[in-house]
Design a protein around this motif. Structure first.
Motif, short mmCIF file in Angstrom:
data_model
loop_
_atom_site.label_atom_id
_atom_site.label_comp_id
_atom_site.label_asym_id
_atom_site.label_seq_id
_atom_site.Cartn_x
_atom_site.Cartn_y
_atom_site.Cartn_z
N ASP A 212 -74.99 -24.86 57.32
CA ASP A 212 -74.59 -25.54 56.09
C ASP A 212 -74.14 -24.49 55.07
O ASP A 212 -74.69 -23.39 55.02
CB ASP A 212 -75.76 -26.34 55.50
CG ASP A 212 -76.10 -27.54 56.35
OD1 ASP A 212 -75.20 -28.05 57.06
OD2 ASP A 212 -77.26 -27.98 56.29
N LEU A 213 -73.16 -24.86 54.30
CA LEU A 213 -72.70 -23.97 53.24
C LEU A 213 -73.47 -24.26 51.96
O LEU A 213 -73.76 -25.41 51.64
CB LEU A 213 -71.20 -24.19 52.98
CG LEU A 213 -70.26 -23.84 54.10
CD1 LEU A 213 -68.84 -24.24 53.74
CD2 LEU A 213 -70.33 -22.36 54.40
N ARG A 214 -73.79 -23.21 51.23
CA ARG A 214 -74.42 -23.39 49.93
C ARG A 214 -73.30 -23.52 48.91
O ARG A 214 -72.43 -22.65 48.80
CB ARG A 214 -75.32 -22.21 49.61
CG ARG A 214 -76.52 -22.16 50.56
CD ARG A 214 -77.39 -20.99 50.30
NE ARG A 214 -77.87 -21.04 48.93
CZ ARG A 214 -78.40 -19.99 48.31
NH1 ARG A 214 -78.51 -18.84 48.91
NH2 ARG A 214 -78.82 -20.10 47.06
N LEU A 215 -73.28 -24.63 48.20
CA LEU A 215 -72.23 -24.88 47.22
C LEU A 215 -72.65 -24.37 45.85
O LEU A 215 -73.82 -24.43 45.48
CB LEU A 215 -71.94 -26.38 47.16
CG LEU A 215 -71.48 -27.01 48.48
CD1 LEU A 215 -71.32 -28.51 48.32
CD2 LEU A 215 -70.19 -26.38 48.95
#
Length: 192
Positions: A5-8
């Protein structure tokens, strides 16, 4: 192996407006701030552009003097969102907004084809959270007008909002904006 998952990274509306003012975005950078995230806006085809014009004309007729119908301009919803709806009706005149975008709207309209899911769910939730009483989607896929009213907190999720009333109006129907109840707008006048 699963994709991580990407950290936004979220930014505030105030910071976004400073970036706009400093020229960080050019005319080809079609972005808007939704819930703290910069989101690419869908490009407008000729059909979409014509429908935005039809909506603006119908709303100007329905609301009359003392109201300003803005198209494709920012709406300062809250500290983390500044969408650019296809049309928005606010009290006042254009010069009332020389120093700041409007923060309240009587009616917001999105024209949707490829953006239908985003307009229904993401933007609809933001407009409900901002207590916009009347939200319409001119649905070009099904050629109907979707009328959303009665903003409420969604019971299933703590921070999410939705509209308690949703009506789908076909081409032969008539609709009256909540803020202009005597006006009658034919749905056919909003569709291509």
């Amino acid at each position: 192996m699963r994709m991580p998952d990407l950290r936004l990274w979220r930014i505030t509306r105030a910071r976004y407006e400073r970036l706009v003012k400093r020229g960080a975005f050019g005319p080809d950078d079609r972005v808007e701030l939704l819930d703290g995230l910069l989101v690419a806006r869908e490009p407008q085809g000729s059909r979409h552009a014509v429908v935005v014009d039809l909506v603006r004309v119908a709303l100007e007729r329905a609301f009359g003097r003392g109201y300003y119908v803005r198209d494709d301009k920012p709406l300062a919803l809250d500290d983390s969102s500044e969408p650019e709806p296809d049309a928005v009706v606010v009290r006042g005149r254009p010069r009332d907004f020389l120093d700041a975008h409007p923060a309240a709207a009587l009616l917001v309209v999105e024209v949707a084809e490829t953006s239908l899911a985003v307009d229904r769910l993401r933007k609809g939730g933001l407009y409900a959270r901002a207590a916009i009483p009347d939200y319409w989607i001119v649905n070009l896929v099904d050629e109907v007008l979707e009328v959303y009213r009665q903003p409420v907190r969604a019971p299933s999720r703590r921070h999410e909002w939705k509209y308690g009333s949703v009506r789908l109006l076909k081409r032969n129907a008539v609709v009256s904006p909540l803020a202009a109840p005597r006006a009658r707008i034919r749905v056919a006048d909003l569709l291509p």
